[in-house]
Design a protein around this motif. Structure first.
Motif, PDB file in Angstrom:
ATOM      1  N   THR A 186       0.855  -1.195   0.000  1.00  0.00           N
ATOM      2  CA  THR A 186       0.000   0.000   0.000  1.00  0.00           C
ATOM      3  C   THR A 186       0.886   1.239   0.000  1.00  0.00           C
ATOM      4  N   ILE A 187       0.558   2.168  -0.886  1.00  0.00           N
ATOM      5  CA  ILE A 187       1.222   3.480  -0.884  1.00  0.00           C
ATOM      6  C   ILE A 187       0.203   4.511  -0.408  1.00  0.00           C
ATOM      7  N   THR A 188       0.568   5.266   0.603  1.00  0.00           N
ATOM      8  CA  THR A 188      -0.271   6.366   1.077  1.00  0.00           C
ATOM      9  C   THR A 188       0.428   7.664   0.699  1.00  0.00           C
ATOM     10  N   TYR A 189      -0.245   8.470  -0.100  1.00  0.00           N
ATOM     11  CA  TYR A 189       0.440   9.671  -0.610  1.00  0.00           C
ATOM     12  C   TYR A 189      -0.591  10.678  -1.095  1.00  0.00           C
ATOM     13  N   PHE A 190      -0.122  11.864  -1.390  1.00  0.00           N
ATOM     14  CA  PHE A 190      -0.960  12.916  -1.976  1.00  0.00           C
ATOM     15  C   PHE A 190      -1.303  12.549  -3.426  1.00  0.00           C
ATOM     16  N   PRO A 191      -2.311  13.202  -4.013  1.00  0.00           N
ATOM     17  CA  PRO A 191      -2.623  12.929  -5.426  1.00  0.00           C
ATOM     18  C   PRO A 191      -1.601  13.593  -6.350  1.00  0.00           C
ATOM     19  N   LEU A 192      -0.395  13.087  -6.292  1.00  0.00           N
ATOM     20  CA  LEU A 192       0.758  13.649  -7.008  1.00  0.00           C
ATOM     21  C   LEU A 192       1.625  12.528  -7.526  1.00  0.00           C
ATOM     22  N   ARG A 193       2.496  12.879  -8.498  1.00  0.00           N
ATOM     23  CA  ARG A 193       3.587  11.947  -8.844  1.00  0.00           C
ATOM     24  C   ARG A 193       4.626  12.020  -7.720  1.00  0.00           C
ATOM     25  N   GLY A 194       5.202  13.193  -7.555  1.00  0.00           N
ATOM     26  CA  GLY A 194       6.087  13.465  -6.424  1.00  0.00           C
ATOM     27  C   GLY A 194       7.027  12.318  -6.069  1.00  0.00           C
ATOM     28  N   ARG A 195       7.109  12.075  -4.775  1.00  0.00           N
ATOM     29  CA  ARG A 195       8.033  11.052  -4.290  1.00  0.00           C
ATOM     30  C   ARG A 195       7.473   9.637  -4.363  1.00  0.00           C
ATOM     31  N   GLN A 224      10.116   7.337   4.423  1.00  0.00           N
ATOM     32  CA  GLN A 224      11.347   7.633   3.665  1.00  0.00           C
ATOM     33  C   GLN A 224      11.352   6.866   2.342  1.00  0.00           C
ATOM     34  N   SER A 225      11.136   7.617   1.278  1.00  0.00           N
ATOM     35  CA  SER A 225      10.944   6.995  -0.028  1.00  0.00           C
ATOM     36  C   SER A 225      12.152   6.173  -0.495  1.00  0.00           C
ATOM     37  N   ASN A 226      13.357   6.596  -0.126  1.00  0.00           N
ATOM     38  CA  ASN A 226      14.520   5.821  -0.586  1.00  0.00           C
ATOM     39  C   ASN A 226      14.676   4.516   0.192  1.00  0.00           C
ATOM     40  N   ALA A 227      14.235   4.503   1.442  1.00  0.00           N
ATOM     41  CA  ALA A 227      14.206   3.239   2.195  1.00  0.00           C
ATOM     42  C   ALA A 227      13.207   2.280   1.538  1.00  0.00           C
ATOM     43  N   MET A 228      12.103   2.846   1.046  1.00  0.00           N
ATOM     44  CA  MET A 228      11.104   2.017   0.345  1.00  0.00           C
ATOM     45  C   MET A 228      11.706   1.402  -0.919  1.00  0.00           C
ATOM     46  N   LEU A 248       4.715  12.237   4.201  1.00  0.00           N
ATOM     47  CA  LEU A 248       4.362  11.150   3.289  1.00  0.00           C
ATOM     48  C   LEU A 248       5.458  11.063   2.232  1.00  0.00           C
ATOM     49  N   PRO A 249       5.573   9.943   1.526  1.00  0.00           N
ATOM     50  CA  PRO A 249       4.694   8.781   1.495  1.00  0.00           C
ATOM     51  C   PRO A 249       4.886   7.823   2.677  1.00  0.00           C
ATOM     52  N   ILE A 250       3.866   6.963   2.807  1.00  0.00           N
ATOM     53  CA  ILE A 250       3.962   5.785   3.680  1.00  0.00           C
ATOM     54  C   ILE A 250       3.894   4.577   2.752  1.00  0.00           C
ATOM     55  N   PHE A 251       4.718   3.588   3.038  1.00  0.00           N
ATOM     56  CA  PHE A 251       4.680   2.352   2.245  1.00  0.00           C
ATOM     57  C   PHE A 251       4.470   1.193   3.207  1.00  0.00           C
ATOM     58  N   GLN A 252       3.443   0.406   2.931  1.00  0.00           N
ATOM     59  CA  GLN A 252       3.192  -0.761   3.778  1.00  0.00           C
ATOM     60  C   GLN A 252       3.391  -2.034   2.978  1.00  0.00           C
ATOM     61  N   ASP A 253       4.110  -2.943   3.589  1.00  0.00           N
ATOM     62  CA  ASP A 253       4.296  -4.282   3.034  1.00  0.00           C
ATOM     63  C   ASP A 253       3.869  -5.235   4.136  1.00  0.00           C
ATOM     64  N   GLY A 254       2.610  -5.616   4.114  1.00  0.00           N
ATOM     65  CA  GLY A 254       2.078  -6.412   5.228  1.00  0.00           C
ATOM     66  C   GLY A 254       2.173  -5.604   6.513  1.00  0.00           C
ATOM     67  N   ASP A 255       2.844  -6.175   7.518  1.00  0.00           N
ATOM     68  CA  ASP A 255       2.958  -5.492   8.820  1.00  0.00           C
ATOM     69  C   ASP A 255       4.079  -4.450   8.832  1.00  0.00           C
ATOM     70  N   LEU A 256       4.900  -4.473   7.815  1.00  0.00           N
ATOM     71  CA  LEU A 256       6.021  -3.516   7.778  1.00  0.00           C
ATOM     72  C   LEU A 256       5.526  -2.163   7.277  1.00  0.00           C
ATOM     73  N   ILE A 303      24.935   0.739  -6.421  1.00  0.00           N
ATOM     74  CA  ILE A 303      23.525   1.110  -6.661  1.00  0.00           C
ATOM     75  C   ILE A 303      23.094   2.155  -5.633  1.00  0.00           C
ATOM     76  N   ASP A 304      23.495   1.962  -4.367  1.00  0.00           N
ATOM     77  CA  ASP A 304      23.205   2.996  -3.341  1.00  0.00           C
ATOM     78  C   ASP A 304      23.794   4.334  -3.758  1.00  0.00           C
ATOM     79  N   MET A 305      25.031   4.287  -4.239  1.00  0.00           N
ATOM     80  CA  MET A 305      25.716   5.522  -4.634  1.00  0.00           C
ATOM     81  C   MET A 305      24.954   6.222  -5.769  1.00  0.00           C
ATOM     82  N   MET A 306      24.520   5.451  -6.763  1.00  0.00           N
ATOM     83  CA  MET A 306      23.774   6.038  -7.881  1.00  0.00           C
ATOM     84  C   MET A 306      22.453   6.625  -7.393  1.00  0.00           C
TER      85      MET A 306
END
Ligand SMILES: N[C@@H](CCC(=O)N[C@@H](CS)C(=O)NCC(=O)O)C(=O)O
Length: 212
Positions: free
Chosen positions: A9-18, A69-73, A57-65, A94-97
């Motif tokens: 689940t992604i919880t976010y504004f009605p935007l492309r954004g992050r 932070q969009s980059n952590a997602m 925001l955003p919030i990202f849910q993966d089951g109970d997780l 990849i982290d560096m990029m």
């Protein structure tokens, strides 16, 4: 996107954004997810903001997780879907990029929300220098991806910020053939192509203040 039993689940504004890099990645990987759209009126009531780990925001849910932070997602999805290289060295690159793409995104967000009209031309000059670095990286890539021989979450990040900047200045990649080719190849991936042509993408503004 899906309305069925989506694991994410992604919880976010009605935007492309992050959320847009996440959506591109999930589409391309054939994943389903649910969207919870938060209007600005709802957000300004403050209840949801107060409940968010870092007040944003955003919030990202993966089951109970539950992730903020969009980059952590992106890194989470990178680990889960084989988008984080084939060994620790590739993962570090990849982290560096992704961090370099985030540097551009951070500057873009600051411009958009603080000084867009007066700061845009100066911003674009600096952008060219930053893009030239990615151009050189892709020029040395044997596969057309930023790292290794497979797509990674950093490719989706770079792709998203390039799309965003093409809206701001459609000629911004004209002197960067490798970046142009990268955007063309990413845009032609069938699931990304379908997403970029969908209302879910075209009808969403990039930012919350009408600037782009
Ligand atoms: N570093 C955070 C930044 C999150 C962020 O800036 N969120 C903005 C929308 S893109 C937000 O929630 N703005 C409303 C507010 O701060 O009250 C991330 O990458 O997720």
């Amino acid at each position: 996107m899906s309305l069925g039993l989506a694991p994410y689940t992604i919880t976010y504004f009605p935007l492309r954004g992050r959320a847009n890099t996440l959506r591109i990645l999930l589409n391309d990987q054939g994943q389903e997810w649910k969207e919870i759209v938060v209007t600005f009126d709802e957000w300004h009531k403050g209840v949801l903001k107060a409940s968010c780990a870092f007040g944003q925001l955003p919030i990202f849910q993966d089951g109970d997780l539950v992730l903020y932070q969009s980059n952590a997602m992106l890194r989470h999805l990178g680990r889960k879907h084989g988008l984080y290289g084939k060994n620790d060295s590739e993962a570090a690159l990849i982290d560096m990029m992704n961090d370099a793409a985030e540097d551009i995104r951070g500057r873009y967000v600051t411009l958009v929300y603080s000084n867009f009209d007066d700061g845009k031309e100066e911003y674009l000059k600096d952008l060219m220098i930053r893009l030239s670095k990615f151009e050189a990286i892709l020029a040395n890539s044997k596969t057309g991806f930023l790292v290794g021989d497979k797509i990674s979450f950093a490719d989706y990040s770079l792709f998203d910020i390039l799309l965003t900047h093409l809206v701001m200045r459609s000629s911004c990649l004209d002197s960067f053939p490798n970046l142009k080719g990268f955007v063309e190849r990413m845009s032609a991936r069938p699931k990304i192509k379908a997403y970029l042509e969908s209302d879910a993408y075209t009808k969403l503004p990039i930012n919350g203040n009408g600037k782009q």
